[in-house]
Motif scaffolding. Structure first.
Motif, PDB file in Angstrom:
ATOM      1  N   GLU A 163     -12.029   6.316   4.547  1.00  0.00           N
ATOM      2  CA  GLU A 163     -12.011   7.765   4.413  1.00  0.00           C
ATOM      3  C   GLU A 163     -11.025   8.176   3.323  1.00  0.00           C
ATOM      4  OE1 GLU A 163     -11.167   9.472   8.203  1.00  0.00           O
ATOM      5  OE2 GLU A 163     -12.966   8.662   9.149  1.00  0.00           O
ATOM      6  N   GLU A 164     -10.069   7.309   3.053  1.00  0.00           N
ATOM      7  CA  GLU A 164      -9.097   7.481   1.974  1.00  0.00           C
ATOM      8  C   GLU A 164      -8.991   6.171   1.197  1.00  0.00           C
ATOM      9  OE1 GLU A 164      -7.568  10.296   1.397  1.00  0.00           O
ATOM     10  OE2 GLU A 164      -7.441  11.398   3.300  1.00  0.00           O
ATOM     11  N   THR A 165      -8.465   6.247  -0.012  1.00  0.00           N
ATOM     12  CA  THR A 165      -8.147   5.042  -0.778  1.00  0.00           C
ATOM     13  C   THR A 165      -6.668   5.076  -1.156  1.00  0.00           C
ATOM     14  OG1 THR A 165      -8.849   6.120  -2.841  1.00  0.00           O
ATOM     15  CG2 THR A 165     -10.471   4.726  -1.705  1.00  0.00           C
ATOM     16  N   ALA A 166      -6.077   3.919  -1.284  1.00  0.00           N
ATOM     17  CA  ALA A 166      -4.654   3.824  -1.627  1.00  0.00           C
ATOM     18  C   ALA A 166      -4.421   4.231  -3.073  1.00  0.00           C
ATOM     19  CB  ALA A 166      -4.159   2.402  -1.387  1.00  0.00           C
ATOM     20  N   GLY A 206       2.635   7.872   9.258  1.00  0.00           N
ATOM     21  CA  GLY A 206       1.656   7.191   8.422  1.00  0.00           C
ATOM     22  C   GLY A 206       0.564   6.460   9.189  1.00  0.00           C
ATOM     23  N   LYS A 207       0.561   6.554  10.519  1.00  0.00           N
ATOM     24  CA  LYS A 207      -0.423   5.821  11.323  1.00  0.00           C
ATOM     25  C   LYS A 207      -1.849   6.248  10.996  1.00  0.00           C
ATOM     26  CE  LYS A 207       1.065   7.034  15.397  1.00  0.00           C
ATOM     27  NZ  LYS A 207       2.007   8.084  14.932  1.00  0.00           N
ATOM     28  N   THR A 208      -2.077   7.558  10.985  1.00  0.00           N
ATOM     29  CA  THR A 208      -3.423   8.068  10.734  1.00  0.00           C
ATOM     30  C   THR A 208      -3.901   7.699   9.340  1.00  0.00           C
ATOM     31  OG1 THR A 208      -3.132   9.903  12.283  1.00  0.00           O
ATOM     32  CG2 THR A 208      -4.845  10.152  10.613  1.00  0.00           C
ATOM     33  N   THR A 209      -2.993   7.709   8.384  1.00  0.00           N
ATOM     34  CA  THR A 209      -3.377   7.342   7.013  1.00  0.00           C
ATOM     35  C   THR A 209      -3.823   5.893   6.949  1.00  0.00           C
ATOM     36  OG1 THR A 209      -1.866   8.975   6.053  1.00  0.00           O
ATOM     37  CG2 THR A 209      -2.568   7.163   4.630  1.00  0.00           C
ATOM     38  N   LEU A 210      -3.124   4.997   7.643  1.00  0.00           N
ATOM     39  CA  LEU A 210      -3.546   3.589   7.668  1.00  0.00           C
ATOM     40  C   LEU A 210      -4.957   3.446   8.246  1.00  0.00           C
ATOM     41  CD1 LEU A 210      -0.553   1.292   8.724  1.00  0.00           C
ATOM     42  CD2 LEU A 210      -1.669   1.465   6.504  1.00  0.00           C
ATOM     43  N   VAL A 214       0.823  -1.208   0.000  1.00  0.00           N
ATOM     44  CA  VAL A 214       0.000   0.000   0.000  1.00  0.00           C
ATOM     45  C   VAL A 214       0.860   1.263   0.000  1.00  0.00           C
ATOM     46  CG1 VAL A 214      -1.664   1.341   1.355  1.00  0.00           C
ATOM     47  CG2 VAL A 214      -1.931  -1.137   1.127  1.00  0.00           C
ATOM     48  N   SER A 215       0.551   2.162  -0.935  1.00  0.00           N
ATOM     49  CA  SER A 215       1.200   3.472  -1.001  1.00  0.00           C
ATOM     50  C   SER A 215       0.140   4.557  -1.074  1.00  0.00           C
ATOM     51  CB  SER A 215       2.112   3.574  -2.234  1.00  0.00           C
ATOM     52  OG  SER A 215       3.186   2.658  -2.151  1.00  0.00           O
ATOM     53  N   LYS A 216       0.431   5.688  -0.436  1.00  0.00           N
ATOM     54  CA  LYS A 216      -0.490   6.825  -0.458  1.00  0.00           C
ATOM     55  C   LYS A 216       0.300   8.115  -0.560  1.00  0.00           C
ATOM     56  CE  LYS A 216      -4.383   9.062  -0.120  1.00  0.00           C
ATOM     57  NZ  LYS A 216      -5.408   8.994  -1.196  1.00  0.00           N
ATOM     58  N   PHE A 217      -0.073   8.932  -1.568  1.00  0.00           N
ATOM     59  CA  PHE A 217       0.603  10.203  -1.808  1.00  0.00           C
ATOM     60  C   PHE A 217      -0.436  11.315  -1.814  1.00  0.00           C
ATOM     61  CE2 PHE A 217       2.198  13.397  -4.911  1.00  0.00           C
ATOM     62  CZ  PHE A 217       3.319  13.819  -4.196  1.00  0.00           C
ATOM     63  N   TYR A 218      -0.209  12.342  -0.982  1.00  0.00           N
ATOM     64  CA  TYR A 218      -1.102  13.493  -0.950  1.00  0.00           C
ATOM     65  C   TYR A 218      -0.538  14.588  -1.856  1.00  0.00           C
ATOM     66  CZ  TYR A 218      -3.360  11.259   3.041  1.00  0.00           C
ATOM     67  OH  TYR A 218      -4.032  10.371   3.851  1.00  0.00           O
ATOM     68  N   ARG A 219      -1.118  14.707  -3.022  1.00  0.00           N
ATOM     69  CA  ARG A 219      -0.585  15.635  -4.023  1.00  0.00           C
ATOM     70  C   ARG A 219      -0.677  17.093  -3.594  1.00  0.00           C
ATOM     71  NH1 ARG A 219      -2.518  11.233  -6.084  1.00  0.00           N
ATOM     72  NH2 ARG A 219      -1.437  10.172  -7.799  1.00  0.00           N
ATOM     73  N   GLU A 220      -1.724  17.430  -2.839  1.00  0.00           N
ATOM     74  CA  GLU A 220      -1.904  18.827  -2.439  1.00  0.00           C
ATOM     75  C   GLU A 220      -0.819  19.300  -1.480  1.00  0.00           C
ATOM     76  OE1 GLU A 220      -4.684  16.248   0.095  1.00  0.00           O
ATOM     77  OE2 GLU A 220      -3.926  16.326  -1.960  1.00  0.00           O
ATOM     78  N   THR A 221      -0.236  18.384  -0.722  1.00  0.00           N
ATOM     79  CA  THR A 221       0.826  18.754   0.223  1.00  0.00           C
ATOM     80  C   THR A 221       2.195  18.205  -0.177  1.00  0.00           C
ATOM     81  OG1 THR A 221       0.378  16.814   1.599  1.00  0.00           O
ATOM     82  CG2 THR A 221      -0.805  18.850   2.136  1.00  0.00           C
ATOM     83  N   GLY A 222       2.211  17.296  -1.134  1.00  0.00           N
ATOM     84  CA  GLY A 222       3.462  16.685  -1.544  1.00  0.00           C
ATOM     85  C   GLY A 222       3.987  15.647  -0.571  1.00  0.00           C
ATOM     86  N   VAL A 223       3.125  15.166   0.328  1.00  0.00           N
ATOM     87  CA  VAL A 223       3.540  14.193   1.353  1.00  0.00           C
ATOM     88  C   VAL A 223       3.287  12.776   0.856  1.00  0.00           C
ATOM     89  CG1 VAL A 223       3.082  13.314   3.666  1.00  0.00           C
ATOM     90  CG2 VAL A 223       3.117  15.784   3.251  1.00  0.00           C
ATOM     91  N   ARG A 224       4.328  11.954   0.924  1.00  0.00           N
ATOM     92  CA  ARG A 224       4.186  10.534   0.627  1.00  0.00           C
ATOM     93  C   ARG A 224       3.956   9.810   1.955  1.00  0.00           C
ATOM     94  NH1 ARG A 224       4.935   8.193  -3.982  1.00  0.00           N
ATOM     95  NH2 ARG A 224       6.088   9.987  -4.812  1.00  0.00           N
ATOM     96  N   ALA A 225       2.685   9.592   2.280  1.00  0.00           N
ATOM     97  CA  ALA A 225       2.325   9.117   3.612  1.00  0.00           C
ATOM     98  C   ALA A 225       2.668   7.657   3.834  1.00  0.00           C
ATOM     99  CB  ALA A 225       0.830   9.344   3.851  1.00  0.00           C
TER     100      ALA A 225
END
Length: 228
Positions: A52-55, A41-45, A7-18
């Motif tokens: 609430e989010e998708t990978a 990355g705990k909250t993202t998991l 699983v990978s998650k990237f927030y484009r609006e902030t540039g954070v690779r969670a």
């Protein structure tokens, strides 16, 4: 029961690779700590588990179901099977302890007679039966957190997620909350606890998943807090 598969998650609006290619399995009935510094990355998991989010890459599966593929209309049904306990309690200030816990059953359409039967049982489990008619402001921080836990448990979810449940509590109350989580786990509920409380993690001797900058840096069984 739960699987994170690359699983990978990237927030484009902030540039954070969670999250970066995180893989882990959590079986039914496990007690697992999720640890790591702020931003690890705990909250993202947790948000992925709650849909609430998708990978962006990889798969998050619960009971074999890929959460990214479920229809939006099925998300509330998914969340009914997950109890969530937050750091800030999130109680309804104008309602009693009994009413706060009962509310969680009311919103899913449970009958009044069932509510009157089940809520006292959950209050007894969490040590709150004598506080049933108290208002939240009359309770200690530890008692308020136990109300939050009772509310999360009242619909008998197979999974309980506690996000920093001891963050606003004193050391004695923190130990009480952890002991209660362990008791809940012994009844068969899968428990995932995100926390910074190193001492409590060390004492509990449960499985620990450690995140560092979005990577799974450690997965230890009964080995205490994993440090990288």
């Amino acid at each position: 029961m739960i699987e994170f598969r690359n699983v990978s998650k990237f927030y484009r609006e902030t540039g954070v690779r969670a999250l970066r290619s995180v893989s882990a399995k959590i079986q039914q009935g496990e007690f697992v700590f999720l640890v790591g510094a702020t931003g690890a990355g705990k909250t993202t998991l947790i948000k992925l588990l709650l849909r609430e989010e998708t990978a962006d890459r990889g798969h998050v599966l619960v009971e074999g179901v890929d959460l990214a593929k479920i229809h939006r209309r099925r998300i509330p049904q998914l969340r009914k099977g997950i109890g969530v306990v937050f750091q800030d309690f999130r109680l309804l200030p104008e309602r009693t302890v009994f009413e706060n816990v009962a509310f969680a059953m009311q919103v899913v359409g449970q009958r009044r007679r069932v509510i009157r039967h089940i809520v006292p049982q959950v209050l007894e489990l969490t040590g709150l039966l004598e506080k049933a008619e108290c208002m939240p402001h009359q309770l200690s921080g530890g008692e308020q957190q136990r109300v939050s836990m009772a509310r999360a448990l009242v619909n008998n979810p197979p999974l309980l997620i506690a996000d920093e449940p001891t963050g606003n509590l004193d050391p004695v109350s923190s130990v009480e909350i952890m002991n209660l989580l362990e008791r809940i786990n012994r009844h068969g509920t899968t428990v995932i606890v995100a926390t910074h409380a190193k001492e409590l993690v060390d004492q509990m001797q449960k499985r620990v998943l450690t995140l560092e900058k979005g990577l799974l840096a450690g997965d230890t069984m009964h080995g205490g807090y994993y440090s990288v």
